[in-house]
Design a protein around this motif. Structure first.
Motif, PDB file in Angstrom:
ATOM      1  N   GLY A 126       0.838  -1.203   0.000  1.00  0.00           N
ATOM      2  CA  GLY A 126       0.000   0.000   0.000  1.00  0.00           C
ATOM      3  C   GLY A 126       0.865   1.242   0.000  1.00  0.00           C
ATOM      4  O   GLY A 126       2.010   1.222   0.492  1.00  0.00           O
ATOM      5  N   ALA A 127       0.328   2.320  -0.584  1.00  0.00           N
ATOM      6  CA  ALA A 127       1.115   3.553  -0.702  1.00  0.00           C
ATOM      7  C   ALA A 127       0.259   4.774  -0.359  1.00  0.00           C
ATOM      8  O   ALA A 127       0.388   5.832  -0.962  1.00  0.00           O
ATOM      9  N   GLY A 128      -0.618   4.614   0.644  1.00  0.00           N
ATOM     10  CA  GLY A 128      -1.469   5.735   1.057  1.00  0.00           C
ATOM     11  C   GLY A 128      -0.914   6.436   2.284  1.00  0.00           C
ATOM     12  O   GLY A 128       0.297   6.412   2.545  1.00  0.00           O
ATOM     13  N   GLY A 129      -1.817   7.049   3.052  1.00  0.00           N
ATOM     14  CA  GLY A 129      -1.405   7.848   4.205  1.00  0.00           C
ATOM     15  C   GLY A 129      -0.730   7.024   5.289  1.00  0.00           C
ATOM     16  O   GLY A 129       0.296   7.434   5.846  1.00  0.00           O
ATOM     17  N   ALA A 130      -1.295   5.858   5.611  1.00  0.00           N
ATOM     18  CA  ALA A 130      -0.722   5.050   6.693  1.00  0.00           C
ATOM     19  C   ALA A 130       0.654   4.516   6.301  1.00  0.00           C
ATOM     20  O   ALA A 130       1.523   4.344   7.165  1.00  0.00           O
ATOM     21  N   ALA A 131       0.854   4.259   5.007  1.00  0.00           N
ATOM     22  CA  ALA A 131       2.165   3.767   4.550  1.00  0.00           C
ATOM     23  C   ALA A 131       3.258   4.794   4.876  1.00  0.00           C
ATOM     24  O   ALA A 131       4.404   4.419   5.164  1.00  0.00           O
ATOM     25  N   PRO A 154       2.828   3.873 -10.170  1.00  0.00           N
ATOM     26  CA  PRO A 154       3.100   5.323 -10.172  1.00  0.00           C
ATOM     27  C   PRO A 154       2.877   5.993  -8.816  1.00  0.00           C
ATOM     28  O   PRO A 154       3.375   7.090  -8.575  1.00  0.00           O
ATOM     29  N   LYS A 155       2.102   5.357  -7.915  1.00  0.00           N
ATOM     30  CA  LYS A 155       1.963   5.915  -6.557  1.00  0.00           C
ATOM     31  C   LYS A 155       3.074   5.384  -5.649  1.00  0.00           C
ATOM     32  O   LYS A 155       3.560   6.090  -4.767  1.00  0.00           O
ATOM     33  N   ALA A 156       3.471   4.126  -5.885  1.00  0.00           N
ATOM     34  CA  ALA A 156       4.507   3.523  -5.026  1.00  0.00           C
ATOM     35  C   ALA A 156       5.872   4.168  -5.270  1.00  0.00           C
ATOM     36  O   ALA A 156       6.646   4.376  -4.330  1.00  0.00           O
ATOM     37  N   ASP A 213      -0.414  -6.313  10.390  1.00  0.00           N
ATOM     38  CA  ASP A 213      -1.572  -5.738   9.698  1.00  0.00           C
ATOM     39  C   ASP A 213      -2.001  -4.459  10.401  1.00  0.00           C
ATOM     40  O   ASP A 213      -2.225  -4.461  11.615  1.00  0.00           O
ATOM     41  N   LEU A 214      -2.132  -3.367   9.654  1.00  0.00           N
ATOM     42  CA  LEU A 214      -2.621  -2.127  10.267  1.00  0.00           C
ATOM     43  C   LEU A 214      -4.133  -2.162  10.475  1.00  0.00           C
ATOM     44  O   LEU A 214      -4.676  -1.437  11.308  1.00  0.00           O
ATOM     45  N   VAL A 215      -4.808  -3.009   9.697  1.00  0.00           N
ATOM     46  CA  VAL A 215      -6.256  -3.164   9.888  1.00  0.00           C
ATOM     47  C   VAL A 215      -6.495  -3.708  11.296  1.00  0.00           C
ATOM     48  O   VAL A 215      -5.818  -4.648  11.715  1.00  0.00           O
TER      49      VAL A 215
HETATM   50  P1  NAP Z   1      -5.362   5.296   2.075  1.00  0.00           P
HETATM   51  O1  NAP Z   1      -4.590   6.564   2.175  1.00  0.00           O
HETATM   52  O2  NAP Z   1      -6.673   5.292   1.366  1.00  0.00           O
HETATM   53  O3  NAP Z   1      -4.373   4.205   1.380  1.00  0.00           O
HETATM   54  C1  NAP Z   1      -4.802   2.898   1.138  1.00  0.00           C
HETATM   55  C2  NAP Z   1      -3.796   2.181   0.238  1.00  0.00           C
HETATM   56  O4  NAP Z   1      -4.313   0.870   0.001  1.00  0.00           O
HETATM   57  C3  NAP Z   1      -3.585   2.824  -1.137  1.00  0.00           C
HETATM   58  O5  NAP Z   1      -2.279   2.539  -1.584  1.00  0.00           O
HETATM   59  C4  NAP Z   1      -4.608   2.060  -1.992  1.00  0.00           C
HETATM   60  O6  NAP Z   1      -4.303   2.042  -3.358  1.00  0.00           O
HETATM   61  C5  NAP Z   1      -4.456   0.676  -1.421  1.00  0.00           C
HETATM   62  N1  NAP Z   1      -5.616  -0.159  -1.712  1.00  0.00           N
HETATM   63  C6  NAP Z   1      -6.922   0.140  -1.484  1.00  0.00           C
HETATM   64  N2  NAP Z   1      -7.698  -0.881  -1.877  1.00  0.00           N
HETATM   65  C7  NAP Z   1      -6.866  -1.832  -2.387  1.00  0.00           C
HETATM   66  C8  NAP Z   1      -7.070  -3.110  -2.983  1.00  0.00           C
HETATM   67  N3  NAP Z   1      -8.306  -3.620  -3.139  1.00  0.00           N
HETATM   68  N4  NAP Z   1      -5.995  -3.805  -3.405  1.00  0.00           N
HETATM   69  C9  NAP Z   1      -4.742  -3.302  -3.265  1.00  0.00           C
HETATM   70  N5  NAP Z   1      -4.490  -2.088  -2.715  1.00  0.00           N
HETATM   71  C10 NAP Z   1      -5.539  -1.378  -2.278  1.00  0.00           C
HETATM   72  O7  NAP Z   1      -5.676   4.703   3.523  1.00  0.00           O
HETATM   73  P2  NAP Z   1      -4.727   4.798   4.815  1.00  0.00           P
HETATM   74  O8  NAP Z   1      -5.044   6.006   5.591  1.00  0.00           O
HETATM   75  O9  NAP Z   1      -3.333   4.571   4.387  1.00  0.00           O
HETATM   76  O10 NAP Z   1      -5.271   3.561   5.687  1.00  0.00           O
HETATM   77  C11 NAP Z   1      -5.069   2.229   5.248  1.00  0.00           C
HETATM   78  C12 NAP Z   1      -5.497   1.241   6.329  1.00  0.00           C
HETATM   79  O11 NAP Z   1      -4.697   1.388   7.491  1.00  0.00           O
HETATM   80  C13 NAP Z   1      -6.952   1.392   6.775  1.00  0.00           C
HETATM   81  O12 NAP Z   1      -7.510   0.108   6.920  1.00  0.00           O
HETATM   82  C14 NAP Z   1      -6.825   2.062   8.132  1.00  0.00           C
HETATM   83  O13 NAP Z   1      -7.898   1.743   9.001  1.00  0.00           O
HETATM   84  C15 NAP Z   1      -5.527   1.445   8.642  1.00  0.00           C
HETATM   85  N6  NAP Z   1      -4.859   2.274   9.662  1.00  0.00           N
HETATM   86  C16 NAP Z   1      -4.671   1.712  10.891  1.00  0.00           C
HETATM   87  C17 NAP Z   1      -4.033   2.436  11.867  1.00  0.00           C
HETATM   88  C18 NAP Z   1      -3.801   1.798  13.213  1.00  0.00           C
HETATM   89  O14 NAP Z   1      -3.548   2.526  14.177  1.00  0.00           O
HETATM   90  N7  NAP Z   1      -3.843   0.483  13.301  1.00  0.00           N
HETATM   91  C19 NAP Z   1      -3.570   3.747  11.613  1.00  0.00           C
HETATM   92  C20 NAP Z   1      -3.783   4.296  10.340  1.00  0.00           C
HETATM   93  C21 NAP Z   1      -4.436   3.533   9.372  1.00  0.00           C
HETATM   94  P3  NAP Z   1      -4.902   3.172  -4.367  1.00  0.00           P
HETATM   95  O15 NAP Z   1      -4.179   4.447  -4.021  1.00  0.00           O
HETATM   96  O16 NAP Z   1      -4.588   2.618  -5.701  1.00  0.00           O
HETATM   97  O17 NAP Z   1      -6.387   3.244  -4.069  1.00  0.00           O
END
Ligand code: NAP
Length: 273
Positions: A126-131, A154-156, A213-215
């Motif tokens: 994953g390459a979003g905010g938590a990454a 391109p996001k990674a 797992d962050l989930v």
């Molecule tokens: P985000 O910014 O939306 O990033 C999500 C990442 O996952 C993006 O790279 C996205 O790709 C990718 N993704 C989404 N659906 C996918 C799929 N079906 N297959 C492959 N990749 C997929 O979200 P975030 O803020 O990083 O949060 C991500 C997770 O971390 C959430 O479940 C959140 O609850 C969890 N989290 C947990 C904590 C904790 O304290 N445990 C803290 C923060 C976050 P695209 O950009 O291509 O959509």
């Protein structure tokens, strides 16, 4: 008489956030005045909300999607760690200045440090905010080789470059032979994707590897269940959630809370969710 301190979380949508339950429990246990509530704030409303937060003033804020980057420009300063991460998840006061910190980073690191050994190679899915927080944490930990793998290369690529890591195409994720695999995608979360894993079935993780797992809802995701069944060590997302909350509570009150008690509280709430 001075008003009791108010704390809260800002984000949109806020969904079923566990932060109010955690912080209200912690305030009550510490015998501290004040309350913590959810403030749904739409993106366009953030500047006005932050102006109100200063005027009231609010004693402390947790910040979540989509405000973690935008809030930085509305503060009097941010920590070096928040700047390196490129995001703020905690707002607090220090000597009359409204400051930003990122407690997701120490929150992510705490359970890893407890495992002992520093992984030689870590793979971030994953390459979003938590990454971002995970990558900043791995850099702080001194992990020598870090790979970022996302369904969108391109996001990674730019994210990996920012943290001196390498990007890997999604379909090559099992080839990495990483000691630590961290899921930062929402795959496995309660709801439509709950039965999905970000990790391919035909490349089981095993002894000597850690699946993180962050989930955290559910705690035992398909990713973790499979990794545990094939001998890998596992870390669930509740640990990061609790530790990031602990660092927030420390910044706001100067006190800590009882982690086993917090784990029982939030773990119980997740089971009922
Ligand atoms: P985000 O910014 O939306 O990033 C999500 C990442 O996952 C993006 O790279 C996205 O790709 C990718 N993704 C989404 N659906 C996918 C799929 N079906 N297959 C492959 N990749 C997929 O979200 P975030 O803020 O990083 O949060 C991500 C997770 O971390 C959430 O479940 C959140 O609850 C969890 N989290 C947990 C904590 C904790 O304290 N445990 C803290 C923060 C976050 P695209 O950009 O291509 O959509």
């Amino acid at each position: 008489m001075t008003a009791a301190p108010q704390y809260g979380i800002i984000g949109h949508p806020l969904g079923h956030t566990m932060s109010p339950a955690l912080h209200n429990w912690a305030l009550a246990r510490a015998g501290l005045p004040g309350a913590y509530q959810a403030f749904p704030v739409e993106p366009g409303a953030l500047p006005a909300f932050m102006a109100r937060a200063r005027a009231l003033p609010l004693a402390g804020l947790s910040v979540t999607i989509p405000h973690k980057v935008a809030v930085m420009a509305l503060l009097d300063g941010v920590s070096a760690r928040a700047r390196r991460t490129g995001a703020v998840n905690t707002v607090y006061w220090d000597n009359g200045r409204l400051l930003g910190e990122n407690t997701d980073v120490p929150g992510f690191l705490a359970p890893l440090r407890a495992l002992g050994a520093v992984p030689g190679c870590a793979l971030v899915l994953g390459a979003g905010g938590a990454a971002r927080a995970v990558l900043a944490g791995l850099a702080e930990l001194g992990v020598a080789r870090v790979l970022v793998c996302a369904r969108s290369l391109p996001k990674a690529e730019p994210l990996a470059a920012e943290f001196a890591a390498a990007a890997l195409p999604w379909d090559q994720r099992a080839s990495a032979r990483a000691d630590l695999v961290v899921n930062t995608t929402p795959l496995g979360m309660r709801g439509a994707g709950q039965d999905q894993s970000p990790w391919p079935d035909d490349a089981p993780l095993g002894p000597g590897q850690v699946a993180y797992d962050l989930v955290y809802n559910p705690r035992r995701t398909v990713f973790l269940a499979r990794a545990s069944a094939t001998g890998a060590r596992i870390v669930d997302g509740l640990e990061m959630f609790l530790h990031q909350g602990l660092e927030q509570f420390r910044l706001w009150t100067g006190q800590t809370f009882d982690l086993p008690g917090a784990r029982a509280l939030v773990g119980g709430l997740l089971e009922q969710a």
